[in-house]
Write a protein that holds these residues in place. Structure first.
Motif, short mmCIF file in Angstrom:
data_model
loop_
_atom_site.label_atom_id
_atom_site.label_comp_id
_atom_site.label_asym_id
_atom_site.label_seq_id
_atom_site.Cartn_x
_atom_site.Cartn_y
_atom_site.Cartn_z
N ALA A 142 0.83 -1.21 0.00
CA ALA A 142 0.00 0.00 0.00
C ALA A 142 0.86 1.26 0.00
O ALA A 142 0.68 2.17 0.80
CB ALA A 142 -0.96 0.01 1.18
N GLY A 143 1.81 1.28 -0.93
CA GLY A 143 2.68 2.46 -1.04
C GLY A 143 3.57 2.66 0.18
O GLY A 143 3.97 3.77 0.49
N HIS A 144 3.92 1.54 0.85
CA HIS A 144 4.69 1.61 2.10
C HIS A 144 4.05 2.64 3.05
O HIS A 144 4.68 3.59 3.50
CB HIS A 144 6.16 1.90 1.84
N ILE A 145 2.79 2.38 3.30
CA ILE A 145 1.97 3.22 4.17
C ILE A 145 2.67 3.41 5.52
O ILE A 145 3.40 2.52 5.98
CB ILE A 145 0.58 2.56 4.34
N THR A 146 2.49 4.54 6.14
CA THR A 146 3.15 4.78 7.42
C THR A 146 2.49 3.96 8.54
O THR A 146 1.33 3.55 8.43
CB THR A 146 3.09 6.27 7.81
N SER A 147 3.22 3.75 9.60
CA SER A 147 2.69 3.01 10.75
C SER A 147 1.51 3.74 11.37
O SER A 147 0.55 3.11 11.83
CB SER A 147 3.79 2.79 11.79
N ILE A 148 1.57 5.06 11.41
CA ILE A 148 0.47 5.85 11.98
C ILE A 148 -0.79 5.68 11.15
O ILE A 148 -1.89 5.47 11.69
CB ILE A 148 0.87 7.33 12.07
N GLU A 149 -0.66 5.75 9.83
CA GLU A 149 -1.82 5.56 8.96
C GLU A 149 -2.37 4.15 9.10
O GLU A 149 -3.60 3.93 9.17
CB GLU A 149 -1.42 5.83 7.51
N GLY A 150 -1.48 3.17 9.14
CA GLY A 150 -1.91 1.78 9.28
C GLY A 150 -2.67 1.56 10.58
O GLY A 150 -3.69 0.86 10.61
N ALA A 151 -2.20 2.17 11.65
CA ALA A 151 -2.87 2.03 12.94
C ALA A 151 -4.28 2.62 12.90
O ALA A 151 -5.22 2.06 13.49
CB ALA A 151 -2.04 2.70 14.03
N GLN A 152 -4.46 3.73 12.18
CA GLN A 152 -5.77 4.33 12.06
C GLN A 152 -6.73 3.42 11.30
O GLN A 152 -7.91 3.28 11.67
CB GLN A 152 -5.66 5.69 11.38
N LEU A 153 -6.22 2.78 10.26
CA LEU A 153 -7.06 1.85 9.50
C LEU A 153 -7.42 0.64 10.35
O LEU A 153 -8.56 0.15 10.29
CB LEU A 153 -6.33 1.42 8.23
N PHE A 154 -6.49 0.17 11.15
CA PHE A 154 -6.77 -1.00 11.98
C PHE A 154 -7.75 -0.67 13.11
O PHE A 154 -8.49 -1.55 13.57
CB PHE A 154 -5.46 -1.61 12.51
N GLU A 155 -7.75 0.56 13.57
CA GLU A 155 -8.77 0.96 14.54
C GLU A 155 -10.17 0.83 13.94
O GLU A 155 -11.12 0.43 14.61
CB GLU A 155 -8.51 2.40 15.01
N THR A 156 -10.28 1.15 12.66
CA THR A 156 -11.56 1.00 11.96
C THR A 156 -11.95 -0.47 11.86
O THR A 156 -13.13 -0.83 12.02
CB THR A 156 -11.48 1.63 10.56
N LEU A 157 -10.97 -1.34 11.62
CA LEU A 157 -11.26 -2.77 11.54
C LEU A 157 -11.75 -3.31 12.87
O LEU A 157 -12.63 -4.18 12.92
CB LEU A 157 -10.01 -3.54 11.09
N LYS A 158 -11.19 -2.81 13.96
CA LYS A 158 -11.64 -3.24 15.29
C LYS A 158 -13.12 -2.94 15.49
O LYS A 158 -13.85 -3.71 16.11
CB LYS A 158 -10.82 -2.56 16.38
N GLU A 159 -13.56 -1.83 14.93
CA GLU A 159 -14.96 -1.42 15.05
C GLU A 159 -15.86 -2.20 14.09
O GLU A 159 -16.94 -2.66 14.46
CB GLU A 159 -15.08 0.08 14.77
#
Length: 387
Positions: free
Chosen positions: A111-128
């Protein structure tokens, strides 16, 4: 005797027409690697059995002397241990990439070597949105999904199918239906996510969905200290190597600025390796990911640059460490293929025995003149520690 093993992930390659038939190792300016080979003994290392997929997980496990046929359960499990994720009875841990799928094809496994901060935000959405699984964000695109009551699934690493139609590589097996359900729901959750909107506006690849792969149960490996009667340490920037270290009871050494990418802190890793080896560790495993990332990108320029940057760092080790120095890749990551192969890789060991006739550290030279011949990776450290 103290030991430093320098692991240049994916550095081995194949001859390239654009280099006049040379490999990146042959084309790069690397006087310090050549010095290790010239002043040491060399050979070829078979790191991945032909029956296994040539992943960094099984390759590094083998180099550390742990037979994957006996101890390997899956890459996700190793990385979960690295991240301190608890395993409950029946849990399977899947490595879970953030990926870019476009027009049904795997466009970008990172994913374009997405940043860890961006990845964490996306994973917060997955938790929900998908609460029936456990979602744990890691470094950049590298994450973990815990699947309760997992049964296992036949999956494909996303870096092996860049440019391919994903329908041919979707999960198969007992967990397949659940995994597919998560992939579809993650795609819906990410479609209008603020992170992706910002990435698209900046001209970057968005994370369009997840890609779970290499699921496994919690592994059980004997401690490195009991196996070899030596204290071991691992220096890296990626969860896979930290997970292997924790599985083997080895010290984990982190380095500021170590990214697991092309911009990593090469010199910092070398300094940490020397400091750790000159301290109370007997064996230091210094892993560098940048050479592998360049191979996956198919970037010849970046691969040569990564080799040369690592070589400069190796110069620091040669100047400041008097013990045994080992140098090797874990597997080839050829520029032309953009993925791993299980061909043997060249290794060099300086500080044990008389030098052989190898004068430069390249695939061709080591294979032709290395006095060790072909060695199975699981036997390497036993051999080295007994000399």
């Amino acid at each position: 005797m103290k030991y430093i093993l320098i692991l240049a992930d994916g550095a081995a390659d194949e001859p390239l027409a654009e280099l006049g038939g040379k490999t990146p190792l042959e084309a790069a300016n690397k006087p310090n690697m050549d010095r290790i080979a010239r002043e040491g003994r060399c050979g070829m290392l078979k790191t991945v059995d032909d029956s296994l997929s040539p992943g960094s997980d099984v390759a590094n496990m083998s180099i550390l002397g742990y037979d994957p046929m006996k101890y390997y359960t899956g890459r996700g499990a190793i990385e979960a241990l690295s991240m301190g994720i608890p395993f409950k009875e029946g849990d399977l841990a899947y490595r879970c990439n953030l990926v870019t799928v476009e027009n049904g094809k795997m466009k970008d496994f990172a994913a374009g070597h997405i940043t860890s901060i961006e990845g964490a935000q996306l994973f917060e959405t997955l938790k929900e949105k998908i609460p029936e699984a456990g979602w744990y964000s890691g470094v950049s695109y590298r994450n973990v999904m815990m699947l309760p009551n997992g049964k296992g699934s036949d999956t494909t690493a996303p870096h092996d199918i860049v440019g391919e139609v994903i329908n041919e590589y979707l999960p198969k097996g007992e967990d397949a239906e659940r995994l597919m359900n998560f992939i579809v729901r993650a795609s819906d959750a990410f479609e209008n996510h603020p992170v992706n909107k910002q990435r698209i506006a900046a001209g970057k690849n968005p994370a369009t969905t997840i890609w779970p792969w290499s699921g496994g149960s919690k592994p059980a490996m004997p401690p490195f200290s009991e196996k070899y009667h030596k204290k071991g340490a691992v220096i890296s920037a990626v969860d896979l190597l930290f997970g292997l270290a924790k599985c083997a009871g080895m010290e984990v050494v982190t380095v500021p600025g170590a990214t697991g990418y092309l911009d990593t802190n090469f010199l910092g890793k070398a300094q940490a390796a020397v400091e750790t080896a000159n301290g109370d560790a007997d064996f230091v495993y210094m892993h560098v990911e940048a050479t592998d990332e360049a191979g996956h990108l198919g970037s010849l320029e970046e691969k040569i640059k990564a080799i040369e940057n690592l070589d400069k760092a190796i110069g620091y080790i040669l100047d400041n460490f008097d013990g045994c120095i080992m140098l090797m890749p874990d597997h080839p990551t050829p520029i032309a293929k953009k993925t791993h192969t299980n061909d043997p890789v060249p290794f060099a060991i300086r500080g044990l025995g008389e030098p052989d006739e190898v004068s430069v550290y390249t695939e061709k030279e080591v294979q032709a003149k290395g006095s060790y011949g072909l060695i199975q990776a699981v036997d390497l450290l036993d051999m080295v520690f007994k000399e």
